[in-house]
Design a protein around this motif. Sequence first.
Motif: not given
Length: 352
Positions: A213, A217, A235, A271, A282, A288, A290
Amino acid sequence: MTEVAKIPVIDVSGDGDQTQVAKELVEAAIEHGFVYIKNTGKDIPAEAVDGAFEMAKRLFNAPISEKQACTIQQNNRGWSAMNYETLDPANQRVGDFKEAFNFGEFIDGKAQQPIPPTVAADEAQTSAFRDLCYNLSLKLNTLLGIGLEVDPPSFFTAAHLRERGPSGTILRFLRYPPRTDLSEGGAAATAATAEDVRAGAHSDYGSLTLLFRLRGQPGLEILLRDGKTWSPVPVVPPGTERDPAPPILVNIGDLLSYWTNGLLRSTVHRVVFPSGSGVQGEADVGPRFSIAYFCHPFSGAELGVVPSERVKGYKGGLAEGNPYAERRVLTADEHLKMRLKASYAQLYKEKE
Ligand SMILES: O=C(O)CCC(=O)C(=O)O
Ligand SMILES: [Fe+2]
């Protein structure tokens, strides 16, 4: 504000005796189903992670026609458009608010599937990144075998060797647009409604997942043992702020859970669009990104319970805390097909 998950951070980069590290890994996998692997840069250099995210941004920004030409197939490779996949079909009325691109195996640095011309020059680099993930996944499987005292301890690793044949292993790039996305990157300008979720609640289909990640975020949450509290997963957990890259978040998938009769937890996660009061430091601005490496054993691997005294002594069983993975299958491939059919209703309907 919900308390953040207290997931341990483990360093697997040492060269010495790994027995203690293996025990810590197993305890985290039992207790949380999630563990942070400290990124010292040794297993996966920070530049490799940065390069992979750069590639992902170019890929998602490619013209829509290039991505459509790579539309995801039943082999689980290719591009999945906004709302195309539904990770929690029982509870979602609309598909996930994300787009994704799945890479299957590479042979001699070449993808075995169509890829957008915009990222053709990145093919070798993406293949090399997948190799780094593969090597780390083998190391973790080895440590789990040692920590659980499986007989032989190489049991899990042996089931994941490429030489054993094809597997469902996927390197997946994800892009989650912000609630309102007017940039050129998405399939079209998008605006989330109250019904939208970035990725519905699910457990992962493979044996374990490596998740990368980006700092700052938020969005990932895990379901705690009580079965009702969602807890954000930072994260950058305390103690890793100065590392070359954020730790790699590893979670146990359904298959390691099957193999251990539920002792290792395949924890449900999702998520979401964070609502202001999320993790400190964050912020939910912009898209975003990943990257997930879904590690699977060779397709014919059988999922019977492994020989381990620790597993034998565990009486909890599979059902606890995870209604998404029901044990009614025998091999890795049968399990993967079952899960994909549920998440991609349209893809399987179209092809019937
Ligand atoms: O994007 C994330 O943080 C997690 C994604 C995920 O859970 C998945 O793709 O299985
Ligand atoms: Fe997941």
